[in-house]
Design a protein around this motif. Structure first.
Motif, PDB file in Angstrom:
ATOM      1  N   GLU A 146      15.586 -97.543  -4.547  1.00 33.80           N
ATOM      2  CA  GLU A 146      15.357 -98.407  -5.706  1.00 33.80           C
ATOM      3  C   GLU A 146      15.120 -97.570  -6.958  1.00 33.80           C
ATOM      4  O   GLU A 146      15.629 -97.891  -8.044  1.00 33.80           O
ATOM      5  CB  GLU A 146      14.169 -99.326  -5.443  1.00 33.80           C
ATOM      6  CG  GLU A 146      13.707-100.146  -6.647  1.00 33.80           C
ATOM      7  CD  GLU A 146      14.773-101.075  -7.206  1.00 33.80           C
ATOM      8  OE1 GLU A 146      14.753-101.321  -8.424  1.00 33.80           O
ATOM      9  OE2 GLU A 146      15.626-101.543  -6.421  1.00 33.80           O
ATOM     10  N   ALA A 147      14.360 -96.489  -6.811  1.00 32.07           N
ATOM     11  CA  ALA A 147      14.094 -95.616  -7.959  1.00 32.07           C
ATOM     12  C   ALA A 147      15.387 -94.988  -8.471  1.00 32.07           C
ATOM     13  O   ALA A 147      15.580 -94.859  -9.690  1.00 32.07           O
ATOM     14  CB  ALA A 147      13.097 -94.531  -7.557  1.00 32.07           C
ATOM     15  N   LEU A 148      16.277 -94.628  -7.568  1.00 32.49           N
ATOM     16  CA  LEU A 148      17.551 -94.034  -7.974  1.00 32.49           C
ATOM     17  C   LEU A 148      18.378 -95.017  -8.788  1.00 32.49           C
ATOM     18  O   LEU A 148      19.061 -94.629  -9.743  1.00 32.49           O
ATOM     19  CB  LEU A 148      18.339 -93.585  -6.747  1.00 32.49           C
ATOM     20  CG  LEU A 148      17.808 -92.365  -5.994  1.00 32.49           C
ATOM     21  CD1 LEU A 148      18.601 -92.135  -4.712  1.00 32.49           C
ATOM     22  CD2 LEU A 148      17.853 -91.117  -6.870  1.00 32.49           C
ATOM     23  N   THR A 149      18.326 -96.299  -8.436  1.00 33.11           N
ATOM     24  CA  THR A 149      19.122 -97.299  -9.162  1.00 33.11           C
ATOM     25  C   THR A 149      18.666 -97.441 -10.606  1.00 33.11           C
ATOM     26  O   THR A 149      19.416 -97.961 -11.436  1.00 33.11           O
ATOM     27  CB  THR A 149      19.048 -98.691  -8.499  1.00 33.11           C
ATOM     28  OG1 THR A 149      17.744 -99.258  -8.671  1.00 33.11           O
ATOM     29  CG2 THR A 149      19.390 -98.616  -7.019  1.00 33.11           C
ATOM     30  N   ARG A 150      17.461 -96.989 -10.886  1.00 34.24           N
ATOM     31  CA  ARG A 150      16.916 -97.128 -12.240  1.00 34.24           C
ATOM     32  C   ARG A 150      17.029 -95.849 -13.055  1.00 34.24           C
ATOM     33  O   ARG A 150      16.395 -95.691 -14.085  1.00 34.24           O
ATOM     34  CB  ARG A 150      15.453 -97.592 -12.164  1.00 34.24           C
ATOM     35  CG  ARG A 150      15.320 -98.974 -11.541  1.00 34.24           C
ATOM     36  CD  ARG A 150      13.888 -99.497 -11.543  1.00 34.24           C
ATOM     37  NE  ARG A 150      13.837-100.841 -10.994  1.00 34.24           N
ATOM     38  CZ  ARG A 150      14.089-101.960 -11.682  1.00 34.24           C
ATOM     39  NH1 ARG A 150      14.387-101.866 -12.974  1.00 34.24           N
ATOM     40  NH2 ARG A 150      14.047-103.147 -11.104  1.00 34.24           N
ATOM     41  N   VAL A 171      25.843 -97.506  -8.495  1.00 37.02           N
ATOM     42  CA  VAL A 171      24.743 -98.447  -8.285  1.00 37.02           C
ATOM     43  C   VAL A 171      25.112 -99.469  -7.213  1.00 37.02           C
ATOM     44  O   VAL A 171      24.256 -99.891  -6.427  1.00 37.02           O
ATOM     45  CB  VAL A 171      24.363 -99.154  -9.607  1.00 37.02           C
ATOM     46  CG1 VAL A 171      23.252-100.186  -9.381  1.00 37.02           C
ATOM     47  CG2 VAL A 171      23.904 -98.128 -10.633  1.00 37.02           C
ATOM     48  N   ARG A 172      26.366 -99.827  -7.138  1.00 38.97           N
ATOM     49  CA  ARG A 172      26.799-100.765  -6.110  1.00 38.97           C
ATOM     50  C   ARG A 172      26.541-100.190  -4.717  1.00 38.97           C
ATOM     51  O   ARG A 172      26.059-100.893  -3.820  1.00 38.97           O
ATOM     52  CB  ARG A 172      28.283-101.071  -6.285  1.00 38.97           C
ATOM     53  CG  ARG A 172      28.766-102.333  -5.565  1.00 38.97           C
ATOM     54  CD  ARG A 172      29.257-102.052  -4.185  1.00 38.97           C
ATOM     55  NE  ARG A 172      29.797-103.245  -3.536  1.00 38.97           N
ATOM     56  CZ  ARG A 172      30.166-103.306  -2.268  1.00 38.97           C
ATOM     57  NH1 ARG A 172      30.047-102.242  -1.500  1.00 38.97           N
ATOM     58  NH2 ARG A 172      30.638-104.424  -1.757  1.00 38.97           N
ATOM     59  N   GLN A 173      26.832 -98.924  -4.514  1.00 39.59           N
ATOM     60  CA  GLN A 173      26.572 -98.288  -3.223  1.00 39.59           C
ATOM     61  C   GLN A 173      25.076 -98.241  -2.921  1.00 39.59           C
ATOM     62  O   GLN A 173      24.653 -98.483  -1.784  1.00 39.59           O
ATOM     63  CB  GLN A 173      27.144 -96.876  -3.204  1.00 39.59           C
ATOM     64  CG  GLN A 173      28.657 -96.815  -3.208  1.00 39.59           C
ATOM     65  CD  GLN A 173      29.161 -95.405  -3.020  1.00 39.59           C
ATOM     66  OE1 GLN A 173      29.052 -94.810  -1.946  1.00 39.59           O
ATOM     67  NE2 GLN A 173      29.719 -94.843  -4.085  1.00 39.59           N
ATOM     68  N   PRO A 204      22.180 -93.266 -17.113  1.00 40.00           N
ATOM     69  CA  PRO A 204      23.606 -93.137 -16.793  1.00 40.00           C
ATOM     70  C   PRO A 204      23.980 -91.716 -16.382  1.00 40.00           C
ATOM     71  O   PRO A 204      24.778 -91.518 -15.462  1.00 40.00           O
ATOM     72  CB  PRO A 204      24.294 -93.540 -18.100  1.00 40.00           C
ATOM     73  CG  PRO A 204      23.341 -94.504 -18.736  1.00 40.00           C
ATOM     74  CD  PRO A 204      21.981 -93.954 -18.408  1.00 40.00           C
ATOM     75  N   GLU A 205      23.382 -90.744 -17.036  1.00 44.05           N
ATOM     76  CA  GLU A 205      23.680 -89.351 -16.717  1.00 44.05           C
ATOM     77  C   GLU A 205      23.177 -88.993 -15.316  1.00 44.05           C
ATOM     78  O   GLU A 205      23.865 -88.303 -14.550  1.00 44.05           O
ATOM     79  CB  GLU A 205      23.048 -88.427 -17.757  1.00 44.05           C
ATOM     80  CG  GLU A 205      23.643 -88.532 -19.149  1.00 44.05           C
ATOM     81  CD  GLU A 205      23.263 -89.806 -19.885  1.00 44.05           C
ATOM     82  OE1 GLU A 205      23.998 -90.209 -20.807  1.00 44.05           O
ATOM     83  OE2 GLU A 205      22.210 -90.406 -19.538  1.00 44.05           O
ATOM     84  N   GLU A 206      21.984 -89.468 -14.975  1.00 44.17           N
ATOM     85  CA  GLU A 206      21.428 -89.201 -13.650  1.00 44.17           C
ATOM     86  C   GLU A 206      22.236 -89.875 -12.563  1.00 44.17           C
ATOM     87  O   GLU A 206      22.463 -89.295 -11.484  1.00 44.17           O
ATOM     88  CB  GLU A 206      19.970 -89.671 -13.597  1.00 44.17           C
ATOM     89  CG  GLU A 206      19.021 -88.842 -14.442  1.00 44.17           C
ATOM     90  CD  GLU A 206      17.644 -89.466 -14.564  1.00 44.17           C
ATOM     91  OE1 GLU A 206      16.670 -88.724 -14.858  1.00 44.17           O
ATOM     92  OE2 GLU A 206      17.525 -90.703 -14.383  1.00 44.17           O
ATOM     93  N   LEU A 207      22.691 -91.070 -12.830  1.00 43.04           N
ATOM     94  CA  LEU A 207      23.453 -91.812 -11.825  1.00 43.04           C
ATOM     95  C   LEU A 207      24.823 -91.198 -11.575  1.00 43.04           C
ATOM     96  O   LEU A 207      25.266 -91.103 -10.425  1.00 43.04           O
ATOM     97  CB  LEU A 207      23.595 -93.274 -12.262  1.00 43.04           C
ATOM     98  CG  LEU A 207      22.315 -94.109 -12.119  1.00 43.04           C
ATOM     99  CD1 LEU A 207      22.404 -95.382 -12.946  1.00 43.04           C
ATOM    100  CD2 LEU A 207      22.072 -94.448 -10.646  1.00 43.04           C
ATOM    101  N   THR A 208      25.510 -90.788 -12.625  1.00 41.08           N
ATOM    102  CA  THR A 208      26.839 -90.199 -12.426  1.00 41.08           C
ATOM    103  C   THR A 208      26.748 -88.830 -11.753  1.00 41.08           C
ATOM    104  O   THR A 208      27.706 -88.396 -11.108  1.00 41.08           O
ATOM    105  CB  THR A 208      27.589 -90.064 -13.762  1.00 41.08           C
ATOM    106  OG1 THR A 208      26.777 -89.356 -14.708  1.00 41.08           O
ATOM    107  CG2 THR A 208      27.937 -91.438 -14.320  1.00 41.08           C
TER     108      THR A 208
END
Length: 276
Positions: A141-145, A107-109, A148-152
């Motif tokens: 922005e949508a990706l940041t939301r 999320v930081r990136q 946890p599984e989607e982000l990793t």
């Protein structure tokens, strides 16, 4: 003239709404920037039970300069309050704590990309690509939301490459309308370079290594500084008016003076005048 900078208040770290994630997730090694070694996922010994730094007001004096020049671009509060709904790493099992550590750097990136995209939208020269910028901003922005599984599982390098193509176009458009030499110094090794009074107007300094470079009185108006390493660079009396894609961590890592002229998007570091 540059249009008024878009609001990016949500893209700055808010430690009051974060669970000290940067103090846990990120590794650091004993060096001039950090007084100790710390592995990724291990809480810093200075982190208190209240998720606050116990030496925050003395970080530089205690040998943790690296902490003072770090900004999560608002990712800390996003992960703490949105991704994990206000549940800190100690409120679940080890898997929960591990997921927080894994998600935070992702999320930081993404938030760093939001910083650049938001700035790009405020540049008058970027008007030809505004629809594409808005699309990229909305997608990021949508990706940041995501969960946890989607982000990793997210391929962050691929998304960064897509956004970078667009930011490169913005850079070309913005610098094309500037007076100056517009030198191409992209990824240049300028460590310790003597650039006192240099004419770097509209220069491409993307990813340039300017560590400990002498930029005293240099003219950096309208320069592209995305990813430039300004650690210990001397910006005394330098003019960075209109320079773009410059972040607060870059400025905080440099040295400057009351005479240094900065873009509106960043603030003058307190240590520039405190002699620290």
């Amino acid at each position: 003239m540059r249009e008024q900078m878009a609001d990016r208040s949500g893209l700055r770290g808010d430690c009051g709404n974060c669970f000290g994630l940067c103090c846990v997730a990120l590794p650091f090694a004993r060096s001039a920037d950090f007084a100790i070694d710390k592995a990724a996922g291990r809480p810093c010994p200075n982190l208190g039970e209240d998720h606050r730094c116990g030496i925050h007001t003395r970080l530089r004096q205690e040998g943790f300069t690296g902490c003072t020049v770090y900004d999560c671009f608002g990712a800390g509060q996003k992960v703490s309050q949105v991704t994990f709904g206000g549940r800190d790493r100690r409120s679940g099992d080890r898997a929960h704590a591990r997921r927080m550590v894994e998600v935070f750097p992702v999320v930081r990136q993404l938030h760093e990309l939001l910083w650049y995209l938001t700035e790009a939208l405020a540049l008058p020269a970027a008007r030809p690509v505004v629809p594409r910028l808005r699309t990229a901003l909305e997608k990021t922005e949508a990706l940041t939301r995501g969960t946890p599984e989607e982000l990793t599982a997210l391929d962050v390098p691929a998304h960064r490459r897509d956004v970078n193509v667009l930011l490169l176009k913005v850079s070309e458009l913005a610098r094309a309308g500037r007076s100056g030499r517009g030198k191409d110094r992209r990824n240049a090794d300028l460590m310790g370079a003597r650039l006192r009074g240099a004419d770097l107007r509209a220069a491409d300094l993307r990813g340039a290594y300017l560590i400990a470079a002498d930029l005293t009185g240099a003219d950096l108006r309208g320069a592209d500084l995305i990813g430039a390493d300004l650690r210990d660079a001397d910006l005394t009396d330098a003019d960075l008016t209109g320079a773009f894609f410059l972040t607060q961590p870059q400025v905080d890592a440099a040295r400057g003076s009351a005479g240094t002229r900065l873009p509106e998007s960043v603030t003058r570091p307190a240590h520039w005048t405190a002699g620290l």
